[in-house]
Design a protein around this motif. Structure first.
Motif, mmCIF file in Angstrom:
data_model
loop_
_atom_site.group_PDB
_atom_site.id
_atom_site.type_symbol
_atom_site.label_atom_id
_atom_site.label_comp_id
_atom_site.label_asym_id
_atom_site.label_seq_id
_atom_site.Cartn_x
_atom_site.Cartn_y
_atom_site.Cartn_z
ATOM 1 N N PRO A 226 0.455 -0.896 0.015
ATOM 2 C CA PRO A 226 -0.423 -0.189 0.004
ATOM 3 C C PRO A 226 0.858 1.354 -0.435
ATOM 4 O O PRO A 226 -0.047 2.364 -0.371
ATOM 5 N N ARG A 227 2.115 1.108 0.348
ATOM 6 C CA ARG A 227 2.577 2.391 0.340
ATOM 7 C C ARG A 227 3.760 2.739 -0.620
ATOM 8 O O ARG A 227 4.321 3.417 -0.782
ATOM 9 N N LYS A 229 5.376 1.585 -4.040
ATOM 10 C CA LYS A 229 4.113 1.633 -5.705
ATOM 11 C C LYS A 229 4.707 0.439 -6.368
ATOM 12 O O LYS A 229 3.632 0.055 -7.152
ATOM 13 N N ASP A 248 -6.190 2.430 0.568
ATOM 14 C CA ASP A 248 -6.168 3.812 0.775
ATOM 15 C C ASP A 248 -5.780 4.837 -0.632
ATOM 16 O O ASP A 248 -5.380 5.661 -1.319
ATOM 17 N N TYR A 249 -4.494 3.741 -1.767
ATOM 18 C CA TYR A 249 -4.376 4.138 -2.743
ATOM 19 C C TYR A 249 -4.242 4.016 -3.885
ATOM 20 O O TYR A 249 -3.841 4.902 -4.481
ATOM 21 N N GLU A 250 -5.398 3.916 -4.352
ATOM 22 C CA GLU A 250 -5.739 3.464 -5.352
ATOM 23 C C GLU A 250 -6.140 5.070 -5.910
ATOM 24 O O GLU A 250 -6.633 4.914 -7.099
ATOM 25 N N ARG A 259 -4.777 13.675 2.934
ATOM 26 C CA ARG A 259 -4.959 12.372 1.883
ATOM 27 C C ARG A 259 -6.631 12.254 2.832
ATOM 28 O O ARG A 259 -6.526 11.530 3.389
ATOM 29 N N HIS A 261 -9.342 9.505 0.535
ATOM 30 C CA HIS A 261 -9.654 8.511 -0.775
ATOM 31 C C HIS A 261 -10.701 7.696 -0.233
ATOM 32 O O HIS A 261 -11.720 9.114 -0.020
ATOM 33 N N GLN A 276 -4.770 0.798 5.735
ATOM 34 C CA GLN A 276 -4.475 0.962 3.910
ATOM 35 C C GLN A 276 -4.956 0.102 3.127
ATOM 36 O O GLN A 276 -4.965 0.742 2.202
ATOM 37 N N SER A 277 -5.063 -0.984 3.553
ATOM 38 C CA SER A 277 -5.148 -1.830 2.993
ATOM 39 C C SER A 277 -5.854 -3.697 3.516
ATOM 40 O O SER A 277 -5.288 -3.143 4.895
ATOM 41 N N ARG B 127 -4.420 -5.712 -6.477
ATOM 42 C CA ARG B 127 -4.314 -4.305 -6.033
ATOM 43 C C ARG B 127 -5.411 -3.093 -6.089
ATOM 44 O O ARG B 127 -6.519 -3.457 -6.379
#
Lengths: 337, 127
Positions: A226-227, A229, A248-250, A259, A261, A276-277, B127
């Motif tokens: 998640p942190r 890439k 939360d990175y998508e 941030r 999300h 985070q995921s 993902r």
């Protein structure tokens, strides 16, 4: 018998074994992609008979396109749009009813952490538009009015809305359901090895087929870190299982150093902050989709508690502080380094 | 006492020699089964696309000038459409051997044939 005969026979056996191994037909593998349901959908099917595989993949894509028309909130003629526009609900297709039934069940078991009525909230944040914004408190309160596990009810194929303003949104589960249906179609065509991957939500049917120098084996799925890439958090191996990750990175934007999300806590209307995921391995992608969202919103402790109600699902949670939390059966899927 | 070798006739030796050679050749044959080669497309330091060379497909790749169209088929990989002014990348033809390279400098697309003797660590990314 002269002693040299066994030597000759042995050498012959070795030769025959090598020839058999080398000449064994390799499986064919088809891999096709289409843009649908707001993402890239990729279908891989392996086995003997290219034409059969090709027809199966065509039919699987057609089924997903059919469901996209029914379940998309962007299609004004879809069941979802009709429900949102109506005051009290209405009749829906059997597939839509099935999705809503599963969604309502997870919504109730998760005490509303998963919610099918966040349509207005999602529109307010505008993640589907070019410039998402942080709504003000009053707008959030208005968007959350009337939502919750009891906001919708289902009797057969009749959906009832508790309040006219409720906007139905099946985005957290429709894609997964479509993948499940695509797999069902592939099975009907006799396909025994396939992967259907809709933007990272996937089902792995059977084993990875036999290819050059590589024997048949379980599917290996990398889980996005998640942190970092370009890094994989860990790799799991599965067969006949769905693998779904919510992170939360998508889709996110930053405003004033914060941030934001796209996975919302239905209680606050703000992005959920416990994880985070979350990755779920389950027996269906639709269930995995709904559980990944619910667990993300609930956070590690309550999320793992929810998973105890679903023996067919296991989960890996990356908490906000980066710590890892897994359900008891997760280790069975981990690839030993 | 005679050793077992004394029972071998010249014909026996010939047969054993033939089978031994055939078995060794067979082992080499199995070991030399086609290795997985792949197409890797990069732009600057960024990897845009990786795909096996033995699976036909076509793909549009975004560069600063627009989309470069790449085709992978039984002949290898080639660029069939490009927004670049001189179309040199298209005239480079088909790449199929390890180390072969296609490049569209104006559109910053670099295509090379890589060898993946080892299997990738995973089949798909969630993902």
């Amino acid at each position: 018998m002269p002693w040299n005969r066994p030597l000759i026979i042995g050498l012959l056996v070795v030769l025959l074994a090598l020839t058999w191994w080398r000449l064994q037909p390799e499986d064919e593998e088809i891999r096709r992609s289409q843009l649908m349901m707001g993402t890239v959908v990729e279908i891989m099917a392996g086995g003997q008979g290219f034409d059969k595989l090709d027809a199966a993949v065509d039919a699987a894509f057609a089924e997903m396109a059919r469901l996209d028309k029914l379940l998309s909130s962007h299609n004004p003629d879809s069941d979802v749009s009709r429900l949102s526009q109506s005051d009290h609900g209405g009749d829906v297709a059997a597939a839509t009813a099935e999705v809503i039934a599963l969604g309502l069940e997870v919504a109730q078991r998760s005490d509303g952490a998963f919610d099918l009525t966040l349509g207005r909230l999602k529109s307010l944040w505008g993640f589907d538009q070019e410039t998402p914004t942080v709504p003000n408190r009053d707008a959030l309160a208005t968007a959350l009015a009337g939502i919750g596990p009891e906001a919708l009810s289902l009797e057969g194929q009749q959906v009832n809305k508790r309040a006219p303003q409720l906007q139905v949104d099946l985005g957290g589960i429709a894609k997964g359901y479509a993948v499940d249906r695509a797999i069902a179609v592939l099975k009907q065509y006799g396909v025994t090895s396939a992967a259907v991957n809709a933007g990272g939500d996937m089902y792995l049917l059977g084993q990875r087929s036999r290819r050059a120098k590589h024997p048949e084996r379980f599917w290996r799925i990398g889980l996005q870190h998640p942190r970092q890439k370009d890094a994989v958090l860990e790799t799991v191996q599965v067969r006949d299982r769905a693998v779904v990750t919510s992170g939360d990175y998508e889709r996110f934007f930053e405003q004033d150093g914060i941030r934001y999300h796209h996975i919302f806590d239905p209680q606050s209307g703000l992005p959920a902050r416990g994880c985070q995921s979350v990755t779920i391995i389950a027996d269906s992608v639709a269930l995995g989709d709904a559980l990944a969202t619910a667990v993300f919103v609930l956070g590690p402790q309550a999320g793992l508690l929810l998973l105890t109600q679903y023996p067919q699902a296991e989960g890996l949670i990356v908490a906000t502080d980066g710590s890892l939390h897994t359900s008891p059966g997760w280790a069975a899927y981990q690839v030993t380094p | 006492m005679k050793t077992p070798w004394h029972f071998m006739t010249a014909g026996d030796w010939l047969v054993v020699l033939f089978l031994l050679t055939a078995a060794l050749a067979g082992i080499a044959w199995v070991a030399a089964a086609p290795e997985g080669t792949r197409v890797v497309v990069t732009s600057g330091e960024q990897t845009l696309f990786i795909a096996p060379l033995d699976q036909p497909r076509s793909v549009d790749l975004d560069g600063p000038l627009g989309q470069t169209h790449l085709v992978i088929d039984e002949q290898g990989v080639r660029i069939t459409r490009s927004p670049c002014p001189r179309k040199i990348c298209i005239s480079m033809g088909t790449a199929r051997h390890r180390g072969d390279l296609l490049a569209c400098v104006p559109n910053r697309i670099l295509v090379h044939i890589d060898s993946s003797a080892e299997e990738a660590p995973y089949d798909l990314l969630s993902r």
